[in-house]
Motif scaffolding. Structure first.
Motif, PDB file in Angstrom:
ATOM      1  N   UNK A 173     -16.452  24.593  39.582  1.00  0.00           N
ATOM      2  CA  UNK A 173     -15.860  23.543  40.356  1.00  0.00           C
ATOM      3  C   UNK A 173     -14.372  24.200  40.470  1.00  0.00           C
ATOM      4  N   UNK A 174     -13.854  23.356  41.581  1.00  0.00           N
ATOM      5  CA  UNK A 174     -12.520  23.431  41.852  1.00  0.00           C
ATOM      6  C   UNK A 174     -11.544  23.025  40.568  1.00  0.00           C
ATOM      7  N   UNK A 175     -10.641  23.522  40.082  1.00  0.00           N
ATOM      8  CA  UNK A 175      -9.921  23.155  39.073  1.00  0.00           C
ATOM      9  C   UNK A 175     -10.387  23.555  37.476  1.00  0.00           C
ATOM     10  N   UNK A 176     -11.451  24.395  37.632  1.00  0.00           N
ATOM     11  CA  UNK A 176     -11.602  24.561  36.217  1.00  0.00           C
ATOM     12  C   UNK A 176     -11.178  25.935  35.555  1.00  0.00           C
ATOM     13  N   UNK A 177     -10.194  26.625  36.398  1.00  0.00           N
ATOM     14  CA  UNK A 177      -9.522  27.538  35.702  1.00  0.00           C
ATOM     15  C   UNK A 177     -10.029  28.647  36.038  1.00  0.00           C
ATOM     16  N   UNK A 353     -11.447  10.752  27.200  1.00  0.00           N
ATOM     17  CA  UNK A 353     -12.539  11.573  26.920  1.00  0.00           C
ATOM     18  C   UNK A 353     -13.941  11.073  27.671  1.00  0.00           C
ATOM     19  N   UNK A 354     -13.796   9.764  28.218  1.00  0.00           N
ATOM     20  CA  UNK A 354     -14.960   9.201  28.817  1.00  0.00           C
ATOM     21  C   UNK A 354     -14.778   9.338  30.248  1.00  0.00           C
ATOM     22  N   UNK A 355     -13.649   9.640  31.034  1.00  0.00           N
ATOM     23  CA  UNK A 355     -13.377   9.794  32.281  1.00  0.00           C
ATOM     24  C   UNK A 355     -14.269  11.024  32.873  1.00  0.00           C
ATOM     25  N   UNK A 356     -14.688  11.032  34.121  1.00  0.00           N
ATOM     26  CA  UNK A 356     -15.632  12.092  34.544  1.00  0.00           C
ATOM     27  C   UNK A 356     -14.651  13.166  35.148  1.00  0.00           C
ATOM     28  N   UNK A 357     -13.615  13.221  35.493  1.00  0.00           N
ATOM     29  CA  UNK A 357     -12.654  14.354  35.714  1.00  0.00           C
ATOM     30  C   UNK A 357     -13.236  15.032  37.003  1.00  0.00           C
ATOM     31  N   UNK A 358     -13.384  14.520  38.149  1.00  0.00           N
ATOM     32  CA  UNK A 358     -13.951  15.099  39.250  1.00  0.00           C
ATOM     33  C   UNK A 358     -12.973  16.357  39.738  1.00  0.00           C
ATOM     34  N   UNK A 359     -11.588  16.282  39.297  1.00  0.00           N
ATOM     35  CA  UNK A 359     -10.690  17.502  39.595  1.00  0.00           C
ATOM     36  C   UNK A 359     -10.416  18.287  38.481  1.00  0.00           C
ATOM     37  N   UNK A 361      -9.798  20.722  34.840  1.00  0.00           N
ATOM     38  CA  UNK A 361      -8.512  20.713  34.227  1.00  0.00           C
ATOM     39  C   UNK A 361      -7.214  20.532  35.055  1.00  0.00           C
ATOM     40  N   UNK A 362      -7.228  20.730  36.406  1.00  0.00           N
ATOM     41  CA  UNK A 362      -6.034  20.710  37.194  1.00  0.00           C
ATOM     42  C   UNK A 362      -5.833  19.237  37.312  1.00  0.00           C
ATOM     43  N   UNK A 363      -6.787  18.362  37.501  1.00  0.00           N
ATOM     44  CA  UNK A 363      -6.464  16.907  37.499  1.00  0.00           C
ATOM     45  C   UNK A 363      -6.103  16.326  36.217  1.00  0.00           C
ATOM     46  N   UNK A 364      -6.553  16.943  35.017  1.00  0.00           N
ATOM     47  CA  UNK A 364      -5.992  16.500  33.699  1.00  0.00           C
ATOM     48  C   UNK A 364      -4.542  16.895  33.432  1.00  0.00           C
ATOM     49  N   UNK A 365      -4.127  18.083  33.943  1.00  0.00           N
ATOM     50  CA  UNK A 365      -2.768  18.515  34.011  1.00  0.00           C
ATOM     51  C   UNK A 365      -2.061  17.638  34.575  1.00  0.00           C
ATOM     52  N   UNK A 366      -2.241  17.470  35.948  1.00  0.00           N
ATOM     53  CA  UNK A 366      -1.542  16.531  36.593  1.00  0.00           C
ATOM     54  C   UNK A 366      -1.278  15.087  36.086  1.00  0.00           C
ATOM     55  N   UNK A 367      -2.274  14.489  35.493  1.00  0.00           N
ATOM     56  CA  UNK A 367      -2.303  13.376  34.772  1.00  0.00           C
ATOM     57  C   UNK A 367      -1.460  13.014  33.588  1.00  0.00           C
ATOM     58  N   UNK A 368      -1.378  14.368  32.712  1.00  0.00           N
ATOM     59  CA  UNK A 368      -0.226  14.207  31.761  1.00  0.00           C
ATOM     60  C   UNK A 368       0.718  14.492  32.089  1.00  0.00           C
ATOM     61  N   UNK A 369       1.239  15.363  33.281  1.00  0.00           N
ATOM     62  CA  UNK A 369       2.550  15.487  33.682  1.00  0.00           C
ATOM     63  C   UNK A 369       3.053  14.220  34.288  1.00  0.00           C
TER      64      UNK A 369
END
Length: 456
Positions: A173-177, A353-359, A361-369
């Motif tokens: 999927x998009x954003x998986x690296x 951990x519970x969130x489904x992260x549709x985006x 790793x890219x989405x997680x990176x943006x959330x932390x930033x």
């Protein structure tokens, strides 16, 4: 700013003087020599960036001077100049490392153009060497993950990097690296010293993609004002990463398939067949088998691309890796933004951990930033997370209207204690916010916190 140093070597005084005056007007720092011995002394002492070297010199001839200059410093650009020379002399000069060969009498404007191009080429080579050196020091990009899924992926990546496989297909999927994996494979392989070039097939119009990949000759089409090397040619010996391969137009797919058969091609408008040695790593977030059924992707190209298939799992299937990745990004952005986040609150961890992260790793990176930009605490709290993640917190506590009293009854104080605990966790132990969630005044809420041992 440091001036470019040019050394003019010619036994004719008038030519030396003319070149010196002209080059100084162009902003260069110029020295000159009338023979080979003086030229070599100045090369050692002044370390020029470029040498204009006459072949016919008294004593040591120009070709021998050229050879000895290259022994002193291989990076010095040498342009040969002569009134007496044929093809054999030119070939010998180029074989010994000369950048170009100019016949006398020469035009000063043409000479200026040759010097400019030579210096630009040198700068480009040095920049490429610097980037390669930096990448070698840094090593391959870090791949984070200890989950079962990622262990399998890492094992496959390691096998591919160490193999001679020249065709790899990464799906996910998009954003998986996917590009990160492609770079890791390249920099862990024997191709690491050669170029890694990437192109997004979906971002380049179909009419330009062929030129980007294969290059074109001057005049091949209206805007082709100069010959251009394509990515396959530029990456010879290295790796080409074709991202979003599933979006490639059908006509271009056929041309790519022909190239994959024997790694040969012609530039657009050219007749010379060129051969390169490149590893092709393709990636897509599309279901290519479905695309084959839909007649939007070639069946034969698919099987040619997926000689070595790598499937990257979505982040929601790598729950063991979510907090590892979050902490890695926290460390990264703490350095970038000069922040001092030391930990993640329990409730924030739970929701990450519970969130489904549709985006992914890219989405997680943006959330932390975003969290580190907005927050100033040493702990990443629930309130630093985006609404779509925080919304899960309110849904994790059942509304009172749905609560049914068990037939055996309940201990009301235990119920109250549990509600106080949940309100505190949801609010990351912010007492004012927790009190509001239970419609209590702050004093009443603190009384209950003390009563149930949450406040000393």
């Amino acid at each position: 700013m440091k001036k470019t140093k040019i050394l003019v070597v010619d036994d004719e005084h008038l030519i030396r003087w003319s070149l010196e005056q002209n080059l100084k007007k162009q902003g260069y720092e110029v020295t000159s020599a009338g023979n080979g011995e003086d030229a070599l002394r100045l090369v050692r002492e002044d370390q020029p960036d470029l040498v204009l070297l006459d072949i016919q010199l008294p004593g040591i001839n120009g070709l021998e001077v050229l050879e000895r200059i290259k022994e002193i410093d291989e990076e010095i650009i040498v342009i040969m100049v002569t009134a007496h020379g044929g093809l054999e002399t030119a070939v010998n000069a180029m074989r010994l490392g000369a950048y170009d060969y100019i016949n006398k009498p020469f035009n000063l404007d043409e000479m200026a153009i040759v010097i400019k191009k030579a210096l630009e080429t040198s700068d480009l080579r040095r920049e490429v060497a610097r980037l390669r050196s930096e990448q070698k020091k840094i090593g391959p990009p870090q791949i984070i993950g200890t989950s079962k899924h990622m262990k399998n992926v890492l094992e496959m990546m390691d096998k591919v990097a160490k193999s001679d496989a020249t065709t790899v297909l990464i799906q996910g999927e998009s954003g998986t690296g996917k590009e990160l994996v492609a770079k890791w494979i390249h920099y862990e392989s024997s191709r690491a010293e050669k170029p890694f070039v990437a192109i997004n097939c979906a971002a380049v119009p179909a009419t330009l993609l062929e030129s980007e990949l294969f290059g074109h000759e001057k005049g091949a089409f209206t805007d082709a004002k100069a010959t251009k090397k394509g990515l396959f040619e530029l990456a010879d010996g290295g790796t080409v990463f074709l991202d979003e391969i599933g979006d490639m137009e059908m006509g271009m797919q056929a041309k790519l398939l022909r190239f994959l058969e024997d790694r040969t091609f012609r530039r657009i408008g050219g007749s010379k067949v060129m051969s390169v040695d490149v590893r092709i790593v393709s990636a897509t977030n599309k279901d290519l088998l479905k695309a084959i059924d839909d007649k939007s992707f070639r069946n034969d190209l698919y099987y040619r691309l997926q000689v070595i298939p790598i499937f990257l799992p979505p982040l929601r299937e790598r729950k063991d890796d979510i907090l590892l990745l979050a902490k890695y990004f926290i460390e990264h952005y703490c350095k970038e933004f000069n922040k001092h986040v030391r930990s993640i609150s329990n409730m924030a961890e739970k929701l990450l951990v519970e969130y489904h992260w549709p985006g992914n790793i890219r989405e997680l990176k943006n959330v932390i930033e975003r969290a580190l930009i907005l927050g100033s605490e040493e702990t990443l709290l629930l309130e630093h997370l985006p609404l779509e993640i925080v919304a899960r917190a309110s849904s994790s506590v059942a509304p009172v209207a749905t609560f049914k009293l068990p037939s055996e009854g309940v201990d009301i104080e235990e119920v109250e204690k549990e509600l106080i605990r949940q309100a505190l966790e949801i609010s990351d132990w912010n007492q004012s916010k927790a009190a509001k969630k239970l419609s209590l005044g702050i004093d009443a809420f603190r009384y209950r916190m003390k009563k149930f041992g949450y406040l000393k």
